[in-house]
Design a protein around this motif. Structure first.
Motif, PDB file in Angstrom:
ATOM      1  N   GLU A  36      35.800  -7.694  33.148  1.00 32.66           N
ATOM      2  CA  GLU A  36      36.955  -8.147  32.380  1.00 32.66           C
ATOM      3  C   GLU A  36      38.224  -7.500  32.921  1.00 32.66           C
ATOM      4  OE1 GLU A  36      37.867  -6.801  28.229  1.00 32.66           O
ATOM      5  OE2 GLU A  36      37.491  -8.928  27.777  1.00 32.66           O
ATOM      6  N   ALA A  37      39.206  -8.336  33.245  1.00 32.80           N
ATOM      7  CA  ALA A  37      40.502  -7.847  33.700  1.00 32.80           C
ATOM      8  C   ALA A  37      41.513  -8.053  32.577  1.00 32.80           C
ATOM      9  CB  ALA A  37      40.954  -8.595  34.951  1.00 32.80           C
ATOM     10  N   LYS A  38      42.302  -7.050  32.333  1.00 36.05           N
ATOM     11  CA  LYS A  38      43.287  -7.098  31.251  1.00 36.05           C
ATOM     12  C   LYS A  38      44.689  -7.015  31.826  1.00 36.05           C
ATOM     13  CE  LYS A  38      44.345  -4.850  26.824  1.00 36.05           C
ATOM     14  NZ  LYS A  38      44.011  -3.702  25.950  1.00 36.05           N
ATOM     15  N   PHE A  39      45.512  -7.995  31.470  1.00 39.87           N
ATOM     16  CA  PHE A  39      46.897  -8.060  31.922  1.00 39.87           C
ATOM     17  C   PHE A  39      47.776  -7.676  30.738  1.00 39.87           C
ATOM     18  CE2 PHE A  39      50.768 -10.742  32.635  1.00 39.87           C
ATOM     19  CZ  PHE A  39      51.192 -10.152  33.816  1.00 39.87           C
ATOM     20  N   GLU A  40      48.523  -6.599  30.877  1.00 40.30           N
ATOM     21  CA  GLU A  40      49.297  -6.059  29.765  1.00 40.30           C
ATOM     22  C   GLU A  40      50.724  -5.805  30.211  1.00 40.30           C
ATOM     23  OE1 GLU A  40      48.804  -1.883  27.828  1.00 40.30           O
ATOM     24  OE2 GLU A  40      47.412  -3.256  26.821  1.00 40.30           O
ATOM     25  N   VAL A  41      51.672  -6.426  29.484  1.00 44.55           N
ATOM     26  CA  VAL A  41      53.077  -6.344  29.865  1.00 44.55           C
ATOM     27  C   VAL A  41      53.906  -5.981  28.646  1.00 44.55           C
ATOM     28  CG1 VAL A  41      55.067  -7.567  30.798  1.00 44.55           C
ATOM     29  CG2 VAL A  41      52.776  -8.112  31.623  1.00 44.55           C
ATOM     30  N   GLU A  42      54.697  -4.945  28.760  1.00 44.58           N
ATOM     31  CA  GLU A  42      55.676  -4.639  27.716  1.00 44.58           C
ATOM     32  C   GLU A  42      57.048  -5.020  28.240  1.00 44.58           C
ATOM     33  OE1 GLU A  42      55.329  -0.963  25.447  1.00 44.58           O
ATOM     34  OE2 GLU A  42      53.394  -0.655  26.418  1.00 44.58           O
ATOM     35  N   LEU A  43      57.732  -5.871  27.475  1.00 45.90           N
ATOM     36  CA  LEU A  43      59.016  -6.384  27.909  1.00 45.90           C
ATOM     37  C   LEU A  43      60.075  -6.078  26.867  1.00 45.90           C
ATOM     38  CD1 LEU A  43      59.088 -10.195  27.269  1.00 45.90           C
ATOM     39  CD2 LEU A  43      57.016  -8.899  26.928  1.00 45.90           C
ATOM     40  N   PRO A  44      61.348  -6.203  27.219  1.00 42.97           N
ATOM     41  CA  PRO A  44      62.419  -5.862  26.279  1.00 42.97           C
ATOM     42  C   PRO A  44      62.342  -6.686  25.010  1.00 42.97           C
ATOM     43  CG  PRO A  44      63.282  -6.135  28.498  1.00 42.97           C
ATOM     44  CD  PRO A  44      61.868  -6.590  28.547  1.00 42.97           C
TER      45      PRO A  44
ATOM     46  N   PHE B 270      52.827  -7.968  25.590  1.00 43.21           N
ATOM     47  CA  PHE B 270      52.030  -9.167  25.861  1.00 43.21           C
ATOM     48  C   PHE B 270      50.753  -8.715  26.546  1.00 43.21           C
ATOM     49  CE2 PHE B 270      50.494 -12.431  28.724  1.00 43.21           C
ATOM     50  CZ  PHE B 270      50.578 -13.590  27.976  1.00 43.21           C
ATOM     51  N   THR B 271      49.607  -9.066  25.966  1.00 39.02           N
ATOM     52  CA  THR B 271      48.323  -8.634  26.518  1.00 39.02           C
ATOM     53  C   THR B 271      47.353  -9.798  26.534  1.00 39.02           C
ATOM     54  OG1 THR B 271      48.637  -6.439  25.561  1.00 39.02           O
ATOM     55  CG2 THR B 271      46.429  -6.995  26.307  1.00 39.02           C
ATOM     56  N   ILE B 272      46.644  -9.948  27.632  1.00 38.30           N
ATOM     57  CA  ILE B 272      45.576 -10.945  27.684  1.00 38.30           C
ATOM     58  C   ILE B 272      44.484 -10.432  28.618  1.00 38.30           C
ATOM     59  CG2 ILE B 272      46.580 -12.285  29.576  1.00 38.30           C
ATOM     60  CD1 ILE B 272      45.554 -14.803  28.051  1.00 38.30           C
ATOM     61  N   SER B 273      43.244 -10.721  28.279  1.00 41.13           N
ATOM     62  CA  SER B 273      42.121 -10.335  29.126  1.00 41.13           C
ATOM     63  C   SER B 273      41.320 -11.573  29.473  1.00 41.13           C
ATOM     64  CB  SER B 273      41.227  -9.311  28.410  1.00 41.13           C
ATOM     65  OG  SER B 273      40.726  -9.854  27.207  1.00 41.13           O
ATOM     66  N   VAL B 274      40.670 -11.521  30.615  1.00 42.04           N
ATOM     67  CA  VAL B 274      39.891 -12.667  31.065  1.00 42.04           C
ATOM     68  C   VAL B 274      38.665 -12.159  31.820  1.00 42.04           C
ATOM     69  CG1 VAL B 274      41.194 -12.863  33.225  1.00 42.04           C
ATOM     70  CG2 VAL B 274      40.005 -14.864  32.315  1.00 42.04           C
ATOM     71  N   ASN B 275      37.563 -12.856  31.659  1.00 39.16           N
ATOM     72  CA  ASN B 275      36.325 -12.503  32.342  1.00 39.16           C
ATOM     73  C   ASN B 275      36.373 -13.043  33.775  1.00 39.16           C
ATOM     74  OD1 ASN B 275      33.762 -11.502  32.674  1.00 39.16           O
ATOM     75  ND2 ASN B 275      32.783 -13.387  31.964  1.00 39.16           N
TER      76      ASN B 275
END
Length: 890
Positions: free
Chosen positions: A61-69, A123-128
């Motif tokens: 599982e890869a998790k893409f996590e972004v904190e934006l203004p 903003f966070t999303i994970s995908v297999n």
């Protein structure tokens, strides 16, 4: 399946954007990470692209996590997995929620994706990712950079947490006015890394490229640890050759930037209104005194000032405004040093007193004729004495100020009703700001003051020919402060005109000013078209961004049909330009076999998140501090009282402490340590109490005589009283009725298995557990959602009632918005909201599975147990690990 997080932190205009990366040894390898940020005339368009490969033999599982203004709007997100695109789609919030709920009804695991921090949202999303497969994440967001204290700032926080083969941060800045200054700095650049950073600056353009090789990223030769852990800061400002500002035009839209240089400062008259109630005890009052001492030093001799402190009573430092000369400042500093905390909170009287001081000073001609008057209020809580109705306070203050002065409301911590402060400030020409309870709180206060310390113009009007310009954003402003900037955008309707004209009128300390500007439209458009990386419709998108932001502010102030019309206008613009705002959501699709649709929402300042449960639960209910628990709960008291009656996807929930003081939930069935007392595992507790600054929770059992009312909550200051009655069913007992009274509203409610009975001046109303409509009685709102009721009133704790069956009928109660309780609250549950903590067991005859809990100075024994989390047939195995405390009515 192992979880991994991608890692880079991008900070734009003082806001953070993180991607936490896993190490390649676990299979997930980030082989490319690219941030492409293009700033054109202050409007920033950022694309974050991360490419990942799973080098493991099995799926990961890869998790893409972004904190934006917080001020940015997400405009697009796409995942590409093995050549197949999975885009995000921006929809009306209700439509996105329907799609989300349909996923829940199919038993899929779904969740809302949102969280907030001081200046961030996540903003966070994970995908297999299958073995040997690749995935590309791409997120796009846009933001208008705001000028603050003379600079625009991009702060890029670099923290990939692993070596990345293709790592690149690419920032292009194009300012047609000309770049006056641009500086870069870093907290992590070594001599080896300095060669990876290049900066090129010309008259109107700048390019900053950070592109380190693998070897340059290494902390030590031969090791995979990365050096990239710190801040890359870019600060710049533009040239201002004319006092009338600068106009940019392209594709039928214009933007006008106005910030005249080297203007003398207007005298200001400022009343500081400081909350000194008991809740300000400790670090808050110390830091407030520290900030005030510095602020007083910064006042100009031409300024006037006064101080008001308020708690149960209101105390003026002086009855009229004082000139900020040396002797007055020194005397005021002695007063500030003497400020102490005590009592309740009378916001209404304090603000009206501040207004009266300004009025009295004006009547006696004690203030300069041309000066800027303002009130700066700092509070950390709710009004608990005097006038406590929030709407009445807002009306009183607005009527008293009558557009003569600006009101700035600073909310210290998270016990304040930020929505109340924000509306009151906007109604009176100011703004609200949250001050976070951190070690730098004094600096936050000083920083805010610096933003408003030097007014240079007042009564500013930017005017454009009506025959050729429409859809203007706000073009009238009460004042302009040194180091800031006014931005107006609109549409040019007449395609035949060759010249664009504007006129600016304003007042200084000594005179009235009139500026005029005339620009050749064709020449202006050509300047922008020459730059190949400028997206052609950026001014139109800038106009839409600014218009939506201003409409969202108007929604806060509007009522009735006007509010509906403003909301609809903001919604349609958000949909047209694909902005994720507070009125829209983005549905993020995933491969069908993964069954995890996500919905990304725009968080609001006053609420950080909503958690939705799985099939069979009340998926449309909102829990302010459960699931996605409110971020940055800083009150050193019990923040959440919650029954064990919330469904939980078949997994045990164990509340835990997140980073930066935020709370989060970790999922999984807790395993008791050896010797844990599990004999009562099938008996769910009556309530779960989450303690801030503690990683553990309290399972609270209420014991006593059955069929006798138990006083659960008694809060005389807010007028809320809750009693409960239990019945014994075999070896277990359940609540079978609750009685709730709102004394100041003259409303009482009785909940039983037969429904909810409301008695008020409107008569008797009976609501059924299976099918009822939501109702409003004066300021009390009772919402019905799927076998539950939510009872809410301004300035009061929110009460949730639900009804379930498990062979026997029983009721559940839980509370949110618990910061609304006053410090006078008592009762079996109410007393847990103040001065509750775990204490040392040293010197006590306690086992390793026992602790002492101090509740309002009284020590109680708590036993480590494993408890059922919900009394349902659907999920009998859900358990939690907690410290169990028994309380009994004396």
């Amino acid at each position: 399946m192992e979880g991994h997080t991608l890692g880079l932190l991008l900070f734009v205009t003082s806001a953070l954007l993180p991607f936490n990366a896993a190490t390649p040894k676990n299979g997930i390898d980030i082989y490319s990470l690219h941030v492409d940020c293009k700033v054109t005339s202050r409007f920033a368009h950022s694309i974050v692209t991360s490419k990942v490969v799973n080098r493991a033999n099995g799926s990961r599982e890869a998790k893409f996590e972004v904190e934006l203004p917080k001020t940015a709007f997400i405009t697009n997100f796409t995942m590409t997995i093995d050549g197949v695109n999975y885009p995000g789609t921006i929809k009306k919030k209700e439509e996105a929620q329907e799609q989300y709920d349909r996923a829940i009804s199919r038993g899929q695991s779904a969740g809302l994706v949102k969280a907030t921090g001081r200046l961030l949202e996540k903003f966070t999303i994970s995908v297999n990712v299958a073995a040997e497969s690749k995935v590309t994440f791409e997120l796009i967001y846009e933001e208008l950079l705001k000028r603050k204290l003379g600079n625009y700032q991009l702060l890029i926080k670099v923290k990939p947490k692993q070596l990345v083969k293709h790592f690149q941060i690419d920032v292009h800045v194009f300012e047609p006015q000309g770049i006056r200054s641009l500086e870069t700095s870093s907290t992590f650049l070594t001599n080896e890394l300095s060669d990876a950073l290049t900066k090129t600056v010309s008259e109107t353009q700048a390019h900053i490229l950070f592109k380190p090789t693998i070897d340059q990223q290494r902390k030590n030769k031969g090791l995979d640890e990365t050096l990239l852990d710190g801040d890359l800061m870019i600060n710049y400002d533009v040239k201002r050759s004319t006092s009338a500002g600068d106009v940019q035009i392209i594709n039928g839209y214009f933007v006008h930037y106005f910030a005249p240089a080297e203007m003398p400062t207007l005298p200001k008259n400022v009343v500081f209104v400081i909350d000194t109630s008991g809740s300000m005890h400790g670090k808050k009052i110390v830091q407030t005194r520290e900030a005030l001492l510095t602020i007083l030093e910064d006042l100009s001799p031409e300024d006037h000032f006064n101080l008001i402190t308020f708690s149960s009573t209101v105390s003026r430092y002086r009855d009229i405004m004082l000139k900020a000369n040396g002797s007055n400042i020194e005397a005021a500093k002695l007063f500030v040093k003497s400020i102490r905390d005590y009592g309740a909170t009378d916001i209404n009287s304090a603000l009206l007193s501040a207004v009266q001081i300004l009025k009295d000073s004006e009547e006696t001609a004690a203030l300069p004729e041309r000066s800027v008057s303002m009130i700066i209020m700092l509070t950390d809580g709710q009004p608990t004495i005097g006038e406590t109705n929030l709407e009445k306070i807002q009306v009183n203050v607005q009527t008293s100020i009558n557009k003569m002065y600006a009101l700035y409301c600073l909310g210290f911590g998270f016990d304040v009703d930020y929505k109340f402060l924000e509306k009151m400030a906007l109604e009176n020409g100011g703004l609200a700001r949250r001050i976070y309870e951190d070690s730098d709180s004094a600096l936050q206060l000083q920083g805010f003051y610096q933003e408003v310390a030097n007014p240079i113009l007042m009564k500013i009007q930017l005017q454009y020919p009506e025959y050729c310009v429409s859809h203007l954003t706000e073009n009238n402003f009460r004042q302009l402060f040194e180091g800031s900037e006014i931005v107006v955008a609109g549409k040019i309707d007449d395609n035949e005109i060759n010249f664009f004209k504007a006129e600016i009128k304003a007042q200084t300390h000594t005179s009235d000013l009139v500026y005029k500007v005339e620009e050749n439209i064709a020449e202006k458009e050509e300047i922008l078209k020459q730059n190949h990386y400028v997206f052609g419709d950026f001014i139109e998108r800038l106009w839409a961004y600014l218009t939506i932001q201003q409409l969202l502010e108007k929604i806060i102030l509007a009522r009735g049909d006007v509010k509906k019309n403003v909301e609809e206008e903001a919604l349609q613009l958000s949909l047209k330009y694909s902005f994720v705002t507070s009125l829209t959501s983005m549905v993020v699709t995933k491969p069908e076999d993964q069954e995890k649709p996500m919905v990304a929402n725009k968080p609001t300042e006053e609420r950080s998140g909503i958690f939705r449960t799985s099939a069979g639960s009340a998926s449309s209910r909102q829990y302010d501090s459960y699931g996605a628990v409110q971020s940055y709960l800083s009150r050193p008291l019990v923040q959440d009282l919650m029954p064990a009656a919330i469904p939980d996807n078949g997994r045990g929930r164990h509340p835990g402490r997140g980073t930066n003081g935020a709370y989060q939930l970790t999922f999984g069935t807790p395993k008791p340590t050896q010797g844990s007392l599990v004999t009562d595992a099938l008996q769910a507790p009556d309530f779960i109490v989450h303690l801030p600054n503690q990683s553990d929770s309290i399972c609270l059992n209420v014991i006593g005589e059955h069929d006798k009312p138990l006083i659960l909550v008694a809060d005389p200051n807010t007028g809320v009283f809750v009693d409960g009655r239990k019945e014994k069913k075999g070896q277990k007992s359940y609540f079978v009725s609750f009685e709730i009274e709102y004394k100041d509203l003259n409303v009482s409610l009785a909940a039983s298995k037969d429904g909810l009975t409301i008695q008020s001046h409107q008569g008797k109303t009976i609501m059924d557990w299976n099918n009822s409509s939501s109702i409003t009685i004066d300021s009390l709102q009772i919402s019905f959602v799927k076998r539950s009721f939510v009872i809410k009133a301004d300035g009061k704790v929110t009460i949730h009632l639900s009804y379930g069956r498990s062979g026997n009928h029983f009721l559940h109660l839980h509370l949110t918005d618990v910061h609304q309780f006053s410090n006078t609250v008592t009762g079996l549950l109410g007393r847990f909201y103040f001065n509750t903590s775990f204490v040392s067991s040293l010197g006590k005859q306690l086992t390793s599975e026992e602790r002492l809990v101090s509740v309002d100075g009284q020590e109680m024994k708590a036993t480590r147990t494993v408890k059922r989390n919900h009394k349902t047939k659907a999920n009998p195995a859900a358990i939690i690990s907690c410290w169990t405390v028994d309380v009994q009515q004396s």
